[in-house]
Design a protein around this motif. Structure first.
Motif, mmCIF file in Angstrom:
data_model
loop_
_atom_site.group_PDB
_atom_site.id
_atom_site.type_symbol
_atom_site.label_atom_id
_atom_site.label_comp_id
_atom_site.label_asym_id
_atom_site.label_seq_id
_atom_site.Cartn_x
_atom_site.Cartn_y
_atom_site.Cartn_z
ATOM 1 N N VAL A 112 -11.155 -4.386 -7.500
ATOM 2 C CA VAL A 112 -9.750 -4.640 -7.167
ATOM 3 C C VAL A 112 -9.180 -3.338 -6.607
ATOM 4 O O VAL A 112 -9.262 -2.290 -7.258
ATOM 5 C CB VAL A 112 -8.935 -5.081 -8.390
ATOM 6 C CG1 VAL A 112 -7.485 -5.390 -7.985
ATOM 7 C CG2 VAL A 112 -9.560 -6.286 -9.066
ATOM 8 N N ASP A 113 -8.620 -3.408 -5.406
ATOM 9 C CA ASP A 113 -8.049 -2.209 -4.793
ATOM 10 C C ASP A 113 -7.060 -2.631 -3.722
ATOM 11 O O ASP A 113 -6.703 -3.818 -3.641
ATOM 12 C CB ASP A 113 -9.144 -1.301 -4.229
ATOM 13 C CG ASP A 113 -8.816 0.173 -4.481
ATOM 14 O OD1 ASP A 113 -7.868 0.686 -3.853
ATOM 15 O OD2 ASP A 113 -9.502 0.800 -5.303
ATOM 16 N N PHE A 114 -6.637 -1.687 -2.893
ATOM 17 C CA PHE A 114 -5.662 -1.990 -1.854
ATOM 18 C C PHE A 114 -6.341 -2.253 -0.522
ATOM 19 O O PHE A 114 -7.385 -1.665 -0.200
ATOM 20 C CB PHE A 114 -4.678 -0.825 -1.685
ATOM 21 C CG PHE A 114 -3.840 -0.562 -2.905
ATOM 22 C CD1 PHE A 114 -3.097 -1.579 -3.485
ATOM 23 C CD2 PHE A 114 -3.793 0.698 -3.479
ATOM 24 C CE1 PHE A 114 -2.324 -1.345 -4.620
ATOM 25 C CE2 PHE A 114 -3.030 0.947 -4.603
ATOM 26 C CZ PHE A 114 -2.292 -0.088 -5.175
ATOM 27 N N ALA A 115 -5.741 -3.121 0.259
ATOM 28 C CA ALA A 115 -6.132 -3.292 1.655
ATOM 29 C C ALA A 115 -5.634 -2.074 2.439
ATOM 30 O O ALA A 115 -4.798 -1.303 1.937
ATOM 31 C CB ALA A 115 -5.523 -4.582 2.201
ATOM 32 N N PRO A 116 -6.140 -1.856 3.660
ATOM 33 C CA PRO A 116 -5.696 -0.692 4.441
ATOM 34 C C PRO A 116 -4.173 -0.646 4.598
ATOM 35 O O PRO A 116 -3.520 -1.656 4.813
ATOM 36 C CB PRO A 116 -6.386 -0.910 5.789
ATOM 37 C CG PRO A 116 -7.605 -1.705 5.458
ATOM 38 C CD PRO A 116 -7.186 -2.627 4.361
ATOM 39 N N HIS A 117 -3.628 0.576 4.445
ATOM 40 C CA HIS A 117 -2.186 0.763 4.588
ATOM 41 C C HIS A 117 -1.933 2.154 5.162
ATOM 42 O O HIS A 117 -2.863 2.922 5.406
ATOM 43 C CB HIS A 117 -1.493 0.598 3.228
ATOM 44 C CG HIS A 117 -1.943 1.589 2.194
ATOM 45 N ND1 HIS A 117 -1.412 2.856 2.078
ATOM 46 C CD2 HIS A 117 -2.898 1.501 1.221
ATOM 47 C CE1 HIS A 117 -2.003 3.498 1.095
ATOM 48 N NE2 HIS A 117 -2.922 2.701 0.553
ATOM 49 N N SER A 118 -0.667 2.489 5.363
ATOM 50 C CA SER A 118 -0.323 3.769 5.991
ATOM 51 C C SER A 118 0.661 4.578 5.153
ATOM 52 O O SER A 118 1.420 5.385 5.689
ATOM 53 C CB SER A 118 0.280 3.515 7.382
ATOM 54 O OG SER A 118 1.413 2.663 7.289
ATOM 55 N N LEU A 119 0.645 4.397 3.845
ATOM 56 C CA LEU A 119 1.574 5.109 2.969
ATOM 57 C C LEU A 119 1.008 6.486 2.623
ATOM 58 O O LEU A 119 0.409 6.698 1.564
ATOM 59 C CB LEU A 119 1.840 4.289 1.709
ATOM 60 C CG LEU A 119 2.402 2.883 1.934
ATOM 61 C CD1 LEU A 119 2.726 2.214 0.607
ATOM 62 C CD2 LEU A 119 3.643 2.938 2.813
ATOM 63 N N GLU A 120 1.221 7.430 3.508
ATOM 64 C CA GLU A 120 0.655 8.769 3.356
ATOM 65 C C GLU A 120 1.164 9.489 2.116
ATOM 66 O O GLU A 120 0.477 10.358 1.574
ATOM 67 C CB GLU A 120 0.963 9.610 4.600
ATOM 68 C CG GLU A 120 0.154 9.251 5.833
ATOM 69 C CD GLU A 120 -1.301 9.702 5.720
ATOM 70 O OE1 GLU A 120 -1.597 10.564 4.844
ATOM 71 O OE2 GLU A 120 -2.136 9.204 6.495
ATOM 72 N N VAL A 147 -2.933 -6.189 -2.205
ATOM 73 C CA VAL A 147 -4.025 -6.016 -3.166
ATOM 74 C C VAL A 147 -5.199 -6.897 -2.745
ATOM 75 O O VAL A 147 -5.013 -8.070 -2.417
ATOM 76 C CB VAL A 147 -3.576 -6.385 -4.588
ATOM 77 C CG1 VAL A 147 -4.746 -6.290 -5.569
ATOM 78 C CG2 VAL A 147 -2.433 -5.486 -5.039
ATOM 79 N N SER A 148 -6.401 -6.326 -2.752
ATOM 80 C CA SER A 148 -7.614 -7.070 -2.388
ATOM 81 C C SER A 148 -8.552 -7.171 -3.582
ATOM 82 O O SER A 148 -8.660 -6.236 -4.383
ATOM 83 C CB SER A 148 -8.346 -6.387 -1.232
ATOM 84 O OG SER A 148 -7.616 -6.498 -0.025
ATOM 85 N N LEU A 149 -9.228 -8.322 -3.691
ATOM 86 C CA LEU A 149 -10.261 -8.542 -4.708
ATOM 87 C C LEU A 149 -11.570 -8.850 -4.010
ATOM 88 O O LEU A 149 -11.607 -9.622 -3.046
ATOM 89 C CB LEU A 149 -9.912 -9.716 -5.628
ATOM 90 C CG LEU A 149 -8.896 -9.527 -6.745
ATOM 91 C CD1 LEU A 149 -7.485 -9.460 -6.194
ATOM 92 C CD2 LEU A 149 -9.002 -10.667 -7.745
ATOM 93 N N TRP A 150 -12.638 -8.245 -4.519
ATOM 94 C CA TRP A 150 -13.989 -8.550 -4.054
ATOM 95 C C TRP A 150 -14.837 -8.882 -5.275
ATOM 96 O O TRP A 150 -14.757 -8.184 -6.293
ATOM 97 C CB TRP A 150 -14.630 -7.356 -3.347
ATOM 98 C CG TRP A 150 -13.996 -6.930 -2.072
ATOM 99 C CD1 TRP A 150 -14.361 -7.256 -0.798
ATOM 100 C CD2 TRP A 150 -12.902 -5.994 -1.922
ATOM 101 N NE1 TRP A 150 -13.567 -6.618 0.125
ATOM 102 C CE2 TRP A 150 -12.655 -5.845 -0.538
ATOM 103 C CE3 TRP A 150 -12.081 -5.299 -2.819
ATOM 104 C CZ2 TRP A 150 -11.650 -5.015 -0.041
ATOM 105 C CZ3 TRP A 150 -11.081 -4.483 -2.329
ATOM 106 C CH2 TRP A 150 -10.877 -4.346 -0.957
ATOM 107 N N LEU A 151 -15.653 -9.897 -5.182
ATOM 108 C CA LEU A 151 -16.578 -10.240 -6.256
ATOM 109 C C LEU A 151 -17.992 -10.183 -5.705
ATOM 110 O O LEU A 151 -18.332 -10.907 -4.759
ATOM 111 C CB LEU A 151 -16.284 -11.636 -6.814
ATOM 112 C CG LEU A 151 -17.045 -12.012 -8.094
ATOM 113 C CD1 LEU A 151 -16.636 -11.111 -9.250
ATOM 114 C CD2 LEU A 151 -16.800 -13.474 -8.446
#
Length: 337
Positions: free
Chosen positions: A258-266, A313-317
């Motif tokens: 579980v983590d974040f998708a690409p973003h630009s919040l430097e 938020v992204s989930l990968w299994l």
């Protein structure tokens, strides 16, 4: 998994000798409530550290208690496996917990836990404002946790490890479904927070370990579920972390990321030490594939508001490709089809 053999006469006598002393029996009762440090036990029992340490050494040698390091600290817990367990648990279960001495010990245990919770809360309170800011940028935790449970489905969990457990929230969510639950974190301070949170939630028997996610201190093929929740974005080499996590997965087991998708919040790089500004779906799926797992699920949870200042938020299994067999977990030398 085969049952443990019946204890031998010699082993039974060794276990009973170790337990047949007032202080050691009181220690065993206290550890049945959860893991404790030497300092905790000296405060509760009112005895010197050398004396408590000698008692603990005998209990460890008898196979009744397990010891693990957490920085400069040592924590002890009642064993949850092995033949010694079969001998001692009926004894502990038969004790009258209304005995005045045991009641006094329990009162002091609650005082120690209260002090620990206060210290953990003070640490967490310093971090909370920035964490609250981040949480406001993505879907509510209840939504993310519901998605985690949905992704995992109803299948039972035998052995679970949460890598980078932080406050222990994933342990609280998933421990009721698992036979054995372990949380790993590099920070003693965060483990203190997790320990206080688990105690507050009334969850017992959860193992907390200090260790490096790049070198987790567990044998191969140990866990049928490995969780990496909001950890990869802190790492210089997230692909390596996934490879190490895959080493822990039993045949047919799973990894949940579980983590974040690409973003630009430097600002997250400086304010929160984020090394990576999210991950593309194909990126994490590729790392899972290279580690020998099929990415069977990828889901994105949209933020409450769209825009550049919000996080998805992204989930990968990942599902281990090896054939599930009947042999026990944690047998690294056996070949897997």
């Amino acid at each position: 998994m085969p049952d443990d053999p019946s204890p031998s006469l010699d082993l039974t006598l060794d276990v009973l000798r170790a337990a047949a002393e007032e202080t050691r029996l009181r220690i065993l009762v206290l550890l049945s409530e959860g893991e404790l440090s030497v300092s905790d036990l000296t405060d509760i029992l009112g005895q010197s550290q050398p004396r408590i340490s000698r008692h603990l050494k005998l209990l460890v040698e008898a196979g009744l208690v397990e010891r693990h390091r957490e920085g400069a600290w040592a924590f002890f817990r009642l064993t949850d496996r092995g033949t010694a367990l079969r001998i001692i648990h009926p004894l502990l279960d038969s004790l009258d917990r209304s005995d005045p001495q045991l009641l006094e010990d329990r009162t002091r245990l609650e005082a120690v836990r209260s002090q620990r919770a206060q210290a953990a809360q003070a640490f967490f309170s310093r971090l909370a404002p920035e964490w609250d800011r981040i949480r406001s940028l993505h879907a509510p935790e209840t939504v993310v946790e519901a998605a985690v449970l949905d992704a995992l489905g109803p299948a039972p969990i035998r052995n679970l490890v949460d890598l980078g457990t932080g406050t222990g929230r994933m342990l609280q969510l998933l421990a009721p479904r698992a036979h054995r639950t372990v949380g790993l974190d590099a920070s003693h301070a965060m483990l203190s927070v997790a320990r206080a949170n688990l105690e507050k939630a009334g969850l017992r028997g959860i193992e907390l370990r200090q260790g490096d996610i790049y070198a987790p201190p567990f044998p191969r093929n140990t866990f049928d579920l490995v969780v990496i929740h909001q950890v990869l974005h802190y790492l210089d080499d997230p692909a390596r972390a996934i490879r190490e996590a895959a080493r822990l997965v039993a045949p047919g087991g799973r990894i949940l990321v579980v983590d974040f998708a690409p973003h630009s919040l430097e600002f997250l790089r400086e304010a929160q030490a984020h090394r990576r500004l999210g991950f593309a779906s194909s990126q994490v799926a590729g790392w899972l594939d290279e580690a020998g797992l099929d990415c069977t699920l990828n889901r994105e949870i949209a933020p409450p508001k769209r825009g550049d200042e919000h996080l998805t938020v992204s989930l990968w299994l990942g599902q281990d490709r090896r054939v599930v067999t009947d042999w026990p977990l944690n047998e690294p030398d056996r070949e897997v089809a």
